[in-house]
Motif scaffolding. Structure first.
Motif, PDB file in Angstrom:
ATOM      1  N   ALA A   9       0.840  -1.197   0.000  1.00  0.00           N
ATOM      2  CA  ALA A   9       0.000   0.000   0.000  1.00  0.00           C
ATOM      3  C   ALA A   9       0.875   1.247   0.000  1.00  0.00           C
ATOM      4  N   THR A  10       0.506   2.214  -0.816  1.00  0.00           N
ATOM      5  CA  THR A  10       1.217   3.485  -0.859  1.00  0.00           C
ATOM      6  C   THR A  10       0.202   4.611  -0.861  1.00  0.00           C
ATOM      7  N   MET A  11       0.680   5.788  -0.505  1.00  0.00           N
ATOM      8  CA  MET A  11      -0.185   6.959  -0.510  1.00  0.00           C
ATOM      9  C   MET A  11       0.530   8.059  -1.283  1.00  0.00           C
ATOM     10  N   VAL A  12      -0.217   8.732  -2.146  1.00  0.00           N
ATOM     11  CA  VAL A  12       0.334   9.820  -2.931  1.00  0.00           C
ATOM     12  C   VAL A  12      -0.588  11.019  -2.788  1.00  0.00           C
ATOM     13  N   ALA A  13      -0.004  12.173  -2.559  1.00  0.00           N
ATOM     14  CA  ALA A  13      -0.778  13.414  -2.512  1.00  0.00           C
ATOM     15  C   ALA A  13      -0.354  14.286  -3.678  1.00  0.00           C
ATOM     16  N   ILE A  14      -1.330  14.725  -4.459  1.00  0.00           N
ATOM     17  CA  ILE A  14      -1.063  15.571  -5.612  1.00  0.00           C
ATOM     18  C   ILE A  14      -1.959  16.787  -5.530  1.00  0.00           C
ATOM     19  N   ASP A  15      -1.368  17.950  -5.670  1.00  0.00           N
ATOM     20  CA  ASP A  15      -2.159  19.179  -5.703  1.00  0.00           C
ATOM     21  C   ASP A  15      -2.651  19.367  -7.129  1.00  0.00           C
ATOM     22  N   GLY A  16      -3.867  18.957  -7.388  1.00  0.00           N
ATOM     23  CA  GLY A  16      -4.405  19.010  -8.737  1.00  0.00           C
ATOM     24  C   GLY A  16      -5.379  20.146  -8.956  1.00  0.00           C
ATOM     25  N   ARG A  17      -5.323  21.169  -8.123  1.00  0.00           N
ATOM     26  CA  ARG A  17      -6.288  22.262  -8.261  1.00  0.00           C
ATOM     27  C   ARG A  17      -6.206  22.967  -9.603  1.00  0.00           C
ATOM     28  N   ASP A  18      -5.025  22.954 -10.234  1.00  0.00           N
ATOM     29  CA  ASP A  18      -4.903  23.605 -11.531  1.00  0.00           C
ATOM     30  C   ASP A  18      -4.914  22.598 -12.680  1.00  0.00           C
ATOM     31  N   ALA A  19      -5.145  21.330 -12.375  1.00  0.00           N
ATOM     32  CA  ALA A  19      -5.154  20.293 -13.415  1.00  0.00           C
ATOM     33  C   ALA A  19      -6.435  20.378 -14.245  1.00  0.00           C
ATOM     34  N   LEU A  20      -6.287  20.200 -15.541  1.00  0.00           N
ATOM     35  CA  LEU A  20      -7.451  20.174 -16.425  1.00  0.00           C
ATOM     36  C   LEU A  20      -8.082  18.789 -16.479  1.00  0.00           C
ATOM     37  N   ALA A  21      -7.250  17.756 -16.220  1.00  0.00           N
ATOM     38  CA  ALA A  21      -7.751  16.385 -16.259  1.00  0.00           C
ATOM     39  C   ALA A  21      -6.796  15.486 -15.489  1.00  0.00           C
ATOM     40  N   PHE A  22      -7.303  14.294 -15.128  1.00  0.00           N
ATOM     41  CA  PHE A  22      -6.435  13.303 -14.522  1.00  0.00           C
ATOM     42  C   PHE A  22      -6.868  11.914 -14.960  1.00  0.00           C
ATOM     43  N   VAL A  23      -5.923  11.011 -14.967  1.00  0.00           N
ATOM     44  CA  VAL A  23      -6.181   9.600 -15.240  1.00  0.00           C
ATOM     45  C   VAL A  23      -5.343   8.806 -14.247  1.00  0.00           C
ATOM     46  N   ILE A  24      -5.981   7.890 -13.544  1.00  0.00           N
ATOM     47  CA  ILE A  24      -5.280   7.000 -12.615  1.00  0.00           C
ATOM     48  C   ILE A  24      -5.532   5.576 -13.092  1.00  0.00           C
ATOM     49  N   ILE A  25      -4.455   4.841 -13.311  1.00  0.00           N
ATOM     50  CA  ILE A  25      -4.546   3.460 -13.784  1.00  0.00           C
ATOM     51  C   ILE A  25      -3.940   2.571 -12.707  1.00  0.00           C
ATOM     52  N   ARG A  26      -4.747   1.655 -12.192  1.00  0.00           N
ATOM     53  CA  ARG A  26      -4.298   0.763 -11.111  1.00  0.00           C
ATOM     54  C   ARG A  26      -4.553  -0.686 -11.509  1.00  0.00           C
ATOM     55  N   PRO A  27      -3.776  -1.608 -10.934  1.00  0.00           N
ATOM     56  CA  PRO A  27      -4.111  -3.017 -11.132  1.00  0.00           C
ATOM     57  C   PRO A  27      -5.396  -3.333 -10.375  1.00  0.00           C
ATOM     58  N   ALA A  28      -6.258  -4.121 -10.972  1.00  0.00           N
ATOM     59  CA  ALA A  28      -7.504  -4.532 -10.325  1.00  0.00           C
ATOM     60  C   ALA A  28      -7.313  -5.918  -9.713  1.00  0.00           C
ATOM     61  N   ASP A  29      -8.183  -6.282  -8.805  1.00  0.00           N
ATOM     62  CA  ASP A  29      -8.082  -7.570  -8.120  1.00  0.00           C
ATOM     63  C   ASP A  29      -8.242  -8.753  -9.060  1.00  0.00           C
ATOM     64  N   ASP A  30      -8.932  -8.563 -10.183  1.00  0.00           N
ATOM     65  CA  ASP A  30      -9.178  -9.670 -11.107  1.00  0.00           C
ATOM     66  C   ASP A  30      -8.066  -9.838 -12.141  1.00  0.00           C
ATOM     67  N   GLY A  31      -6.933  -9.138 -11.957  1.00  0.00           N
ATOM     68  CA  GLY A  31      -5.818  -9.245 -12.877  1.00  0.00           C
ATOM     69  C   GLY A  31      -5.889  -8.278 -14.045  1.00  0.00           C
ATOM     70  N   LYS A  32      -6.975  -7.536 -14.144  1.00  0.00           N
ATOM     71  CA  LYS A  32      -7.118  -6.537 -15.208  1.00  0.00           C
ATOM     72  C   LYS A  32      -6.664  -5.194 -14.660  1.00  0.00           C
ATOM     73  N   ILE A  33      -7.174  -4.102 -15.197  1.00  0.00           N
ATOM     74  CA  ILE A  33      -6.822  -2.783 -14.685  1.00  0.00           C
ATOM     75  C   ILE A  33      -8.079  -2.014 -14.302  1.00  0.00           C
TER      76      ILE A  33
END
Length: 63
Positions: A9-33
């Protein structure tokens, strides 16, 4: 993917107040994403165009 992702487990803090968009891609429990995405001040079409541009850049780097 060629290697098993680190399941620690990890934790990341990002100040995205000026971001126009975001995408987060993580591994899923079923082996997919799992994908989480949102855009602010960009239409979905514009955000998709930016993502296609990034994908093309990454493809060029791999060649």
């Amino acid at each position: 993917m060629t290697s098993e992702p680190d399941r620690e487990a990890t934790m990341v803090a990002i100040d995205g107040r000026d971001a126009l968009a975001f995408v987060i891609i993580r591994p899923a429990d079923d082996g997919k994403i799992s994908v989480e995405a949102a855009a602010k001040a960009l239409s979905k079409h514009e955000a998709a165009r930016v993502l296609r541009h990034v994908a093309a850049l990454w493809d060029e780097e791999d060649q």
